[in-house]
Design an enzyme around this catalytic site. Structure first.
Site, short mmCIF file in Angstrom:
data_model
loop_
_atom_site.label_atom_id
_atom_site.label_comp_id
_atom_site.label_asym_id
_atom_site.label_seq_id
_atom_site.Cartn_x
_atom_site.Cartn_y
_atom_site.Cartn_z
N GLU A 291 0.89 -1.17 0.00
CA GLU A 291 0.00 0.00 0.00
C GLU A 291 0.92 1.21 0.00
OE1 GLU A 291 -3.07 -0.84 -0.21
OE2 GLU A 291 -3.30 -2.75 0.81
N CYS A 325 -1.78 9.53 3.01
CA CYS A 325 -1.56 9.02 1.65
C CYS A 325 -2.70 9.47 0.75
CB CYS A 325 -1.45 7.50 1.67
SG CYS A 325 -2.78 6.74 2.56
P1 NAP Z 1 8.53 4.96 4.52
O1 NAP Z 1 9.67 5.88 4.74
O2 NAP Z 1 8.45 4.25 3.23
O3 NAP Z 1 8.58 3.91 5.74
C1 NAP Z 1 7.58 2.94 5.93
C2 NAP Z 1 8.12 1.81 6.77
O4 NAP Z 1 9.14 1.12 6.05
C3 NAP Z 1 8.77 2.25 8.07
O5 NAP Z 1 8.45 1.32 9.08
C4 NAP Z 1 10.25 2.21 7.74
O6 NAP Z 1 11.07 2.08 8.86
C5 NAP Z 1 10.29 0.96 6.88
N1 NAP Z 1 11.47 0.83 6.02
C6 NAP Z 1 12.23 1.82 5.49
N2 NAP Z 1 13.23 1.28 4.75
C7 NAP Z 1 13.09 -0.07 4.81
C8 NAP Z 1 13.81 -1.18 4.26
N3 NAP Z 1 14.85 -1.02 3.47
N4 NAP Z 1 13.38 -2.43 4.55
C9 NAP Z 1 12.29 -2.63 5.32
N5 NAP Z 1 11.58 -1.62 5.88
C10 NAP Z 1 11.97 -0.36 5.62
O7 NAP Z 1 7.14 5.73 4.71
P2 NAP Z 1 6.69 6.75 5.82
O8 NAP Z 1 7.41 8.04 5.62
O9 NAP Z 1 6.71 6.12 7.16
O10 NAP Z 1 5.13 6.94 5.42
C11 NAP Z 1 4.72 7.80 4.43
C12 NAP Z 1 4.45 7.08 3.12
O11 NAP Z 1 3.50 6.03 3.31
C13 NAP Z 1 3.82 8.00 2.07
O12 NAP Z 1 4.37 7.72 0.82
C14 NAP Z 1 2.34 7.60 2.12
O13 NAP Z 1 1.64 7.91 0.95
C15 NAP Z 1 2.45 6.12 2.36
N6 NAP Z 1 1.20 5.58 2.92
C16 NAP Z 1 0.42 4.79 2.14
C17 NAP Z 1 -0.80 4.31 2.63
C18 NAP Z 1 -1.72 3.46 1.80
O14 NAP Z 1 -2.63 2.87 2.36
N7 NAP Z 1 -1.54 3.37 0.51
C19 NAP Z 1 -1.18 4.64 3.92
C20 NAP Z 1 -0.34 5.43 4.70
C21 NAP Z 1 0.86 5.90 4.19
P3 NAP Z 1 11.82 3.38 9.48
O15 NAP Z 1 10.76 4.28 9.96
O16 NAP Z 1 12.65 2.79 10.54
O17 NAP Z 1 12.62 3.98 8.35
#
Ligand code: NAP
Length: 529
Positions: A291, A325
């Protein structure tokens, strides 16, 4: 919650809650404040586990405030959590589905009972306003219940199939749905309740065991959910909770060969990285629920009700500081009403109360961290060069804002459609407004992005039908003043994205979701007659 009143909380109704919500929130917030600075463990195999390294969870409202000390989990913790989940799977998968439903319903009830406390935690660590915080907690419970409902409605997905037309033999065929094994859940910072508890609940009720890693900016809410899972009696090892950086701990989990499936919610880039790693390093294809981000448009027809459109857009553009998002980050409006809409949007935007989101009348809290705060300044400067700043574009640094990441809700007009930021997910309270000659041009621009999560429309019902028919996105709203592109609720608006916004084409909180956590198995028994 609110048992005496008829009020039902959703993101659509949250703008006018009964008084009891405020008093309950305030007493829970006070209780939470007394825990500041406390150390929180990971939970592996039902036991509290500490790591050698720690990290601080500081509030974006006031970065002097340490909400808690959390464990910086490492590769060994990842391995231990997966081993525990693998061991527990053998018993859990054989636990009758009715029993699993009973336990998960208990989890949902506990989360709802604790929703003011969990909601207050989200205000403090994410920066959500009161109702957004409580809403996320209640949504978590509702998502878990929805998965339970689906399993019950479908009688555990056991289906008697046709009998082969054998002579002298009786053939019975049964189709069942079975779990996969160890399920990994990785969640983002902005909905640490619903996007942790929702997928974890679905995976577990389906018979999988779970290892859960939340975002490093927001570990407290998922810890509180982990406690609810354990307090409800989920057996040891069925739900495991680890904390630490995505780049190390997250990477170790994604690369682990014993992971049978993953639900990742987060940015497009990290999600695609996980998708590739998961594919390259696996011995075979495993289910990968992604997602991802959004660049959500609202199209406004010359026939729109301007007041509804302006209100809906401003709520969706700036709710949770534009860090949903589903946030409305692009407005495409027919020329003849452009100026009128813009004028009204600016008035409504400038009325939004910004500040400590635990305070009753505050709509916008801070952005999540220093990087987002800096991005806001850089991107506002870039857009100021390209177009016309209508309002906002500033950070707030005086008085109560001194130690937090507070920024102003920002609107730009006249940015050429060729500018890169029309397609880039900023994930901040910045929205661009563009004039279109007609609805067809608006639709063409709306669809000309790699994302396809949510969208909004304002116009006649007939135009809305045309809009639903042509828009390329998973969740679409027309003429909704509660939010142009935001506010999905389980059972009402199942939530998921098309194109680069999601991998499966099946939405959470809807009828096609739970089956993704199960694989079909068929039993054919032949007996002599
Ligand atoms: P993110 O930076 O992609 O991080 C999401 C999760 O992934 C965090 O737990 C992060 O851990 C982890 N992560 C990062 N690098 C990783 C790796 N190499 N391997 C495994 N896990 C890893 O996103 P965010 O800034 O937290 O959230 C914002 C994003 O989420 C936006 O793009 C938003 O649109 C999207 N979103 C989508 C939905 C949907 O339903 N489509 C809903 C909500 C949010 P760390 O925090 O430790 O880096």
């Amino acid at each position: 919650m609110g048992s005496e009143s008829k009020f039902k909380l959703t993101y659509g109704t949250m703008f006018s809650p009964p008084e009891e919500f405020h008093s309950a929130y305030e007493s829970n917030l006070a209780a939470l404040r007394r825990t500041f600075g406390q150390e929180y463990s990971m939970i592996i195999d039902g036991k509290e586990v500490l790591a050698s390294e720690k990290f601080e969870n500081r509030s974006p409202i006031n970065t002097d405030q340490v909400l808690g000390i959390f464990q910086k989990g490492n590769e060994k913790n990842a391995n231990d959590a997966i081993a525990a989940a693998k061991k527990a799977y053998q018993t859990w998968r054989k636990t009758p589905w009715q029993e699993r439903v009973k336990l998960l319903r208990k989890v949902a009830d506990l989360i709802e009972e604790r929703s003011y406390y969990i909601g207050a935690a989200m205000s403090l660590e994410v920066g959500k306003n009161r109702m957004e915080g409580i809403g996320d907690a209640v949504e978590t419970a509702e998502l878990i219940r929805y998965s339970c409902d689906q399993l019950e409605k479908n009688n555990g997905f056991e289906i008697q199939m046709g009998s082969d037309p054998f002579v002298g033999l009786k053939s019975t065929n049964l189709s069942v749905m079975r779990p996969y094994g160890v399920w990994l859940v990785i969640s983002p910072f902005n909905f640490p309740g619903a996007l942790t508890g929702g997928p974890a609940g679905a995976a577990m009720v389906a018979g999988n065991t779970v290892v859960m890693k939340p975002a490093t900016d927001t570990p407290l809410t998922p810890y509180l959910l982990a406690k609810a899972f354990l307090d409800a009696g989920i057996p040891d090892g069925v739900f495991n909770f680890v904390t630490g950086p995505g780049s190390t701990l997250g990477n170790a989990l994604v690369n682990h060969p014993e992971v049978a499936g993953v639900t990742f919610t987060g940015s497009f880039d990290v999600g695609m990285g996980i998708f590739r790693t998961f594919a390259q390093n696996g011995r075979y294809v495993r289910p990968t629920i992604l997602e991802l981000g959004g660049k959500n448009p609202t199209i406004v027809s010359k026939n729109a009700n301007i007041e509804d459109a302006a209100l809906g857009i401003v709520r969706s553009a700036f709710g949770l500081q534009g860090q949903k998002c589903s946030a409305c980050s692009r407005v495409l409006v027919e020329e003849s009403i452009h100026d009128q809409l813009v004028e009204r949007m600016v008035v409504l935007t400038e009325k939004l109360a910004i500040g400590d989101p635990t305070e009753r009348n505050v709509f916008m809290g801070p952005v999540i961290n220093k990087n987002s705060y800096k991005d806001f300044q850089d991107l506002s400067a870039e857009l100021s060069q390209a177009g016309r700043l209508l309002t906002g574009g500033r950070v707030l640094t005086d008085g109560n804002y001194t130690n937090g990441y507070f920024v102003t809700p920002t609107l730009f007009a006249d940015v050429p459609f060729s500018h890169r930021l029309w397609k880039y997910e900023m994930f901040l309270p910045i929205t661009t407004i563009g004039k279109v000659k007609n609805l067809e041009e608006g639709m063409q621009i709306a669809n000309d992005v790699d994302y396809g999560l949510t969208s909004g429309f304002y116009g006649t019902n007939e135009e809305a039908e045309w809009f639903f028919d042509n828009i390329e996105a998973g969740v679409n709203y027309a003429n909704r003043p509660q939010g142009a592109t935001t506010g999905a609720w389980p059972g009402f608006q199942p939530f998921g994205g098309w194109k680069g916004s999601g991998a499966t084409g099946k939405n959470a909180g809807g009828v096609h979701y739970l089956q993704m956590y199960m694989r079909e198995q068929v039993y054919n028994l032949v007996t002599k007659i």
